[in-house]
Design an enzyme around this catalytic site. Sequence first.
Site, short mmCIF file in Angstrom:
data_model
loop_
_atom_site.label_atom_id
_atom_site.label_comp_id
_atom_site.label_asym_id
_atom_site.label_seq_id
_atom_site.Cartn_x
_atom_site.Cartn_y
_atom_site.Cartn_z
N LYS A 258 3.15 5.69 4.37
CA LYS A 258 2.67 4.20 4.40
C LYS A 258 3.48 3.48 3.38
O LYS A 258 4.23 3.65 2.38
CB LYS A 258 1.28 4.12 3.84
CG LYS A 258 1.07 4.59 2.07
CD LYS A 258 -0.12 4.34 1.37
CE LYS A 258 -0.03 4.68 0.09
NZ LYS A 258 -1.31 4.36 -0.65
N LYS B 274 3.96 0.01 -2.68
CA LYS B 274 4.83 -0.63 -3.61
C LYS B 274 5.23 0.37 -4.78
O LYS B 274 6.38 0.29 -5.20
CB LYS B 274 4.02 -1.57 -4.45
CG LYS B 274 2.68 -1.12 -5.15
CD LYS B 274 1.62 -2.57 -5.23
CE LYS B 274 0.46 -2.15 -5.14
NZ LYS B 274 -0.64 -3.39 -5.18
N LYS C 241 -0.02 10.62 -7.37
CA LYS C 241 0.13 9.60 -8.32
C LYS C 241 0.79 10.14 -9.79
O LYS C 241 1.88 10.08 -10.36
CB LYS C 241 -0.52 8.56 -8.68
CG LYS C 241 -0.83 7.53 -7.58
CD LYS C 241 -1.59 6.25 -8.32
CE LYS C 241 -1.54 5.09 -7.35
NZ LYS C 241 -2.26 3.94 -7.72
P1 TYM Z 1 -4.09 -1.54 -3.84
O1 TYM Z 1 -3.87 -2.74 -4.85
O2 TYM Z 1 -3.20 -0.46 -3.94
O3 TYM Z 1 -4.08 -2.18 -2.34
C1 TYM Z 1 -4.86 -3.15 -2.05
C2 TYM Z 1 -5.39 -3.00 -0.22
O4 TYM Z 1 -4.35 -2.71 0.21
C3 TYM Z 1 -4.32 -1.71 1.23
N1 TYM Z 1 -3.17 -0.96 1.69
C4 TYM Z 1 -2.64 -0.80 2.90
N2 TYM Z 1 -3.18 -0.80 3.94
C5 TYM Z 1 -2.49 -0.38 5.06
N3 TYM Z 1 -1.26 0.11 5.16
C6 TYM Z 1 -0.73 0.30 3.83
N4 TYM Z 1 0.62 0.43 3.75
C7 TYM Z 1 -1.30 -0.29 2.81
N5 TYM Z 1 -0.99 -0.15 1.28
C8 TYM Z 1 -2.01 -0.83 0.67
C9 TYM Z 1 -5.25 -0.82 0.29
O5 TYM Z 1 -5.82 0.21 1.24
C10 TYM Z 1 -6.18 -1.94 -0.36
O6 TYM Z 1 -7.13 -2.02 0.46
N6 TYM Z 1 -7.90 1.21 -5.61
C11 TYM Z 1 -7.77 -0.18 -4.81
C12 TYM Z 1 -8.03 -1.42 -5.73
C13 TYM Z 1 -9.56 -1.54 -6.10
C14 TYM Z 1 -10.67 -1.67 -5.05
C15 TYM Z 1 -11.68 -1.57 -5.91
C16 TYM Z 1 -10.55 -1.85 -3.60
C17 TYM Z 1 -10.18 -1.25 -7.31
N7 TYM Z 1 -11.42 -1.34 -7.08
C18 TYM Z 1 -13.07 -1.72 -5.38
C19 TYM Z 1 -11.93 -1.88 -3.12
C20 TYM Z 1 -13.09 -2.02 -3.92
C21 TYM Z 1 -6.18 -0.25 -4.50
O7 TYM Z 1 -5.47 0.50 -5.35
O8 TYM Z 1 -5.70 -1.20 -3.88
#
Ligand code: TYM
Length: 332
Positions: A195, A198, A112
């Site tokens: 992947k 967004k 990032k």
């Molecule tokens: P975030 O908001 O980027 O994404 C939410 C969830 O979607 C999954 N994901 C995917 N899975 C499969 N293929 C893809 N192309 C794909 N793109 C996104 C992500 O793995 C995620 O599960 N850091 C986390 C948010 C967070 C969190 C937490 C998660 C903050 N605190 C505590 C679990 C526990 C995140 O950025 O997700």
Amino acid sequence: RPRVLSGIQPTADSFHFGNYLGALRQWVDLQRDHSPFFFIADLHAITVEQDPRQLRERTLRAAAQLLAMGIDPQRSAIFIQSQVPAHAQAAWVMNCLTGFGEARRMTQFKDKSAKGGEGAASVGLFTYPILQAADILLYRPHYVPVGEDQRQHLELTRDLAQRFNSRYKKTFRLPEPYILKATAKIGDLQNPTAKMSKSASSPQGIIEMLDDPKVSAKKIRSAVTDSGSEIRFDAEDKPGVSNLLTIYSSLTATSIADLEEQYAGKGYGDLKKDLADVVVEFVTPFRDRTLELLDDQAHLTTVLEQGRQQAQEVAQATLDDVYRRVGFVASA
Ligand code: TYM
């Protein structure tokens, strides 16, 4: 009932199919026989600059989408991260437990911050995984349903839990990642070995759940496929077709083997046309339901307040343990 916790950032107007198939669908399924806490990670969102009005709106849109896809407030606590102060408070303690080099090894920060250079990235972005560890550990969950890209953060979380437990006293449960192999990494439609994301995907590469269904259908029909013509799952040689098969299979609960059989002798165009129909059928009611929920802000507010109270109770109790064990004097 085993406890489950997960979060999602409110950094787009809509969730996408990577979010849904990689994680959110598991949230919905796990509700049946687990006790879940799900939250909208607005503290994480501001690790990169956000427009305040947009952040507020997207947070509520995220909540509406979670309800629309089947998160049931009777079964799950759904809440907004910034409304439970223990997250930020526990994160400070975790920050002090994390080595600088250890944080530096997190690949998401490297990815990032690559564009603007490390110097332009916020310190919040650097400590992002440590806040995530605090999010998780406060609820002492058994499982954390996420996509593959979160695996490293879960490893850090376990390391920090173990460190705290051995330095002070056993306080945290070591959580297991819950990552479904088949959908752990949904690919970008235009660049299927990357992947769907967004921040990184082009609009053509990403299917947004709230997009006009016609637009999504068109994106599927113009997805990149591979050389050859056979419809067969082969992530190495046919990443484009394999990604479409994965999406198709998980949306229709049909095995990949059955799909391969069904499409034997047919062309990529047939597969894409049918998948486009499947996607339209799926997103149309989802979109209607989300818009309906967004129209009823009073209901949304009630659900989020109820979730906040449930989360607050659990998180504060853990934070009290943490503060006491670290050696902070309790207020009178
Ligand atoms: P975030 O908001 O980027 O994404 C939410 C969830 O979607 C999954 N994901 C995917 N899975 C499969 N293929 C893809 N192309 C794909 N793109 C996104 C992500 O793995 C995620 O599960 N850091 C986390 C948010 C967070 C969190 C937490 C998660 C903050 N605190 C505590 C679990 C526990 C995140 O950025 O997700």
